[in-house]
Design an enzyme around this catalytic site. Structure first.
Site, short mmCIF file in Angstrom:
data_model
loop_
_atom_site.label_atom_id
_atom_site.label_comp_id
_atom_site.label_asym_id
_atom_site.label_seq_id
_atom_site.Cartn_x
_atom_site.Cartn_y
_atom_site.Cartn_z
N LYS A 11 -4.09 -108.40 0.62
CA LYS A 11 -3.98 -107.59 1.84
C LYS A 11 -5.26 -106.80 2.05
CE LYS A 11 -3.56 -103.32 -0.23
NZ LYS A 11 -4.59 -102.28 -0.15
N PRO A 92 -9.71 -110.48 -6.68
CA PRO A 92 -10.27 -109.57 -7.68
C PRO A 92 -9.29 -108.46 -8.05
CG PRO A 92 -11.70 -109.71 -5.73
CD PRO A 92 -10.49 -110.53 -5.44
N VAL A 93 -9.37 -108.04 -9.30
CA VAL A 93 -8.42 -107.06 -9.85
C VAL A 93 -8.94 -105.64 -9.62
CG1 VAL A 93 -7.36 -106.30 -12.02
CG2 VAL A 93 -7.69 -108.73 -11.58
N ALA A 95 -9.22 -103.86 -6.94
CA ALA A 95 -10.25 -103.97 -5.90
C ALA A 95 -9.77 -103.49 -4.53
CB ALA A 95 -10.71 -105.43 -5.80
N GLY A 99 -3.69 -107.45 -5.14
CA GLY A 99 -3.40 -108.70 -5.85
C GLY A 99 -2.22 -108.60 -6.81
N ASP A 134 2.81 -100.61 -3.00
CA ASP A 134 2.40 -101.69 -2.09
C ASP A 134 3.33 -102.90 -2.15
OD1 ASP A 134 0.16 -100.39 -1.21
OD2 ASP A 134 -1.27 -101.56 -2.41
O1 C5P Z 1 2.52 -97.10 -6.63
P1 C5P Z 1 1.32 -97.51 -7.40
O2 C5P Z 1 1.61 -97.71 -8.87
O3 C5P Z 1 0.60 -98.68 -6.81
O4 C5P Z 1 0.30 -96.30 -7.29
C1 C5P Z 1 -0.80 -96.15 -8.15
C2 C5P Z 1 -1.28 -94.72 -8.07
O5 C5P Z 1 -1.84 -94.44 -6.78
C3 C5P Z 1 -0.19 -93.69 -8.25
O6 C5P Z 1 0.00 -93.40 -9.60
C4 C5P Z 1 -0.74 -92.49 -7.48
O7 C5P Z 1 -1.67 -91.81 -8.27
C5 C5P Z 1 -1.51 -93.14 -6.34
N1 C5P Z 1 -0.73 -93.22 -5.09
C6 C5P Z 1 -0.48 -92.06 -4.38
N2 C5P Z 1 0.25 -92.13 -3.22
C7 C5P Z 1 0.70 -93.31 -2.76
C8 C5P Z 1 0.43 -94.50 -3.47
C9 C5P Z 1 -0.29 -94.42 -4.64
O8 C5P Z 1 -0.88 -90.96 -4.77
N3 C5P Z 1 1.39 -93.36 -1.62
#
Ligand code: C5P
Length: 288
Positions: A11, A92-93, A95, A99, A134
């Site tokens: 995405k 890519p990881v 990134a 992914g 996501d």
């Molecule tokens: O949900 P996910 O594990 O992908 O999020 C990774 C990190 O990104 C979270 O631990 C948080 O620090 C940050 N995040 C956030 N607000 C969001 C999505 C992600 O602060 N809406």
């Protein structure tokens, strides 16, 4: 033995506004996200237990998000058999291209088919929400307006095809670090992203909106700023950071222009591709 093969698309974020910090440590967002043709390939077969093997061996095993996706789905639906998941990694990881989240959503979709589960959108959504902010989006795909933590997803009309040059400096970036470096002054009201969403609904040509994570990303990763500065002259007003980066994108409405921009970049950057918007027809995805 039956086998399911799925493309797990990457995405991009065409706009990403951060409204504010939530009580649970996450942030409230308003974003326009779109799936693109760049994809990992996921192959799933029945097996004993759960196993994840990746073309990049260091990404295989229980730490992979697809492993958690499989184990949660298996226990939710009380399934006795297991599965073997093979990931051919092309995205890519770390990134900003989603992914890992896309692989996890594709695993839920593929396993629901392999195990012949009566799994509706809401069943898969509630597991997706546990896996990451996501992940729910990838049960919809196409172009969507995202709100809340990322889990409030609405599919938008998006008939206009577009192409992207994507480039990154091959420096992995932790999403949490970029969110953690936000200042209060980076927060906005979400109206620019909602406006962009309305533009898609009306069939207008896609545009780029603001990304609140750009400033903290550039402060943390100067290579991302350099990458942006290389792309920006090739697509003035149409260059963006995807998610928390460091992937930089440039939007084109003609494929030939995207290919020309890629050629103009030469081999100065470690990773550059051209990808097209990828909009599955309604009904092809569990939630759209
Ligand atoms: O949900 P996910 O594990 O992908 O999020 C990774 C990190 O990104 C979270 O631990 C948080 O620090 C940050 N995040 C956030 N607000 C969001 C999505 C992600 O602060 N809406």
């Amino acid at each position: 033995m039956p086998e399911i093969v799925l493309e797990a698309h990457a995405k991009i974020n065409l706009a990403l506004e951060v409204i504010g910090r939530r009580g649970d440590g996450f942030h409230d967002l308003v974003s326009v996200m779109q799936t693109i043709t760049l994809a990992d390939s996921i192959t799933i077969r029945e097996a004993h237990g759960v196993e994840v093997v990746c073309s990049r061996p260091e990404l295989g095993g229980p730490a992979n998000l697809t492993y958690r996706a499989a184990t949660i789905l298996r226990s939710t639906f009380d399934i006795n058999t297991g599965c073997s998941i093979h990931i051919e990694k092309r995205i890519p990881v770390a990134a900003g291209l989603g992914g890992g989240s896309s692989d996890a959503a594709a695993t839920l979709i593929g396993l629901a088919r392999l195990w012949q589960l009566d799994a509706r959108c809401q069943d898969l959504r509630s597991i997706a929400e546990q896996l990451g902010s996501d992940v729910p989006f990838f049960l919809y795909a196409g172009t969507c307006l995202i709100e809340g933590r990322g889990d409030d997803v609405r599919r938008l009309n998006s008939g206009v095809r577009c192409w992207y040059v994507l480039a990154n400096p091959a420096v992995p970036v932790r999403t949490a670090d970029v969110f953690g470096a936000l200042h209060h002054g980076d927060f906005t009201d979400g109206e620019a992203a909602r406006d962009l969403g309305r533009r898609f609904e009306e069939g207008g040509h896609p545009r780029i909106g603001p990304n609140a994570l750009m400033r903290p990303l550039f402060d943390l990763v100067p290579e991302a700023r350099s990458c942006y500065e290389r792309l920006a002259p090739l697509a003035p007003g149409r260059t963006f950071v995807s998610g928390s980066g460091p992937t930089i994108g440039a939007l084109f409405t003609m494929r030939a222009d995207a290919e020309a921009a890629r050629r103009a970049l030469g081999d100065a950057l470690p990773w550059v591709v051209v990808a097209e918007s990828c909009i599955p027809v309604r009904g092809a995805m569990p939630c759209a």
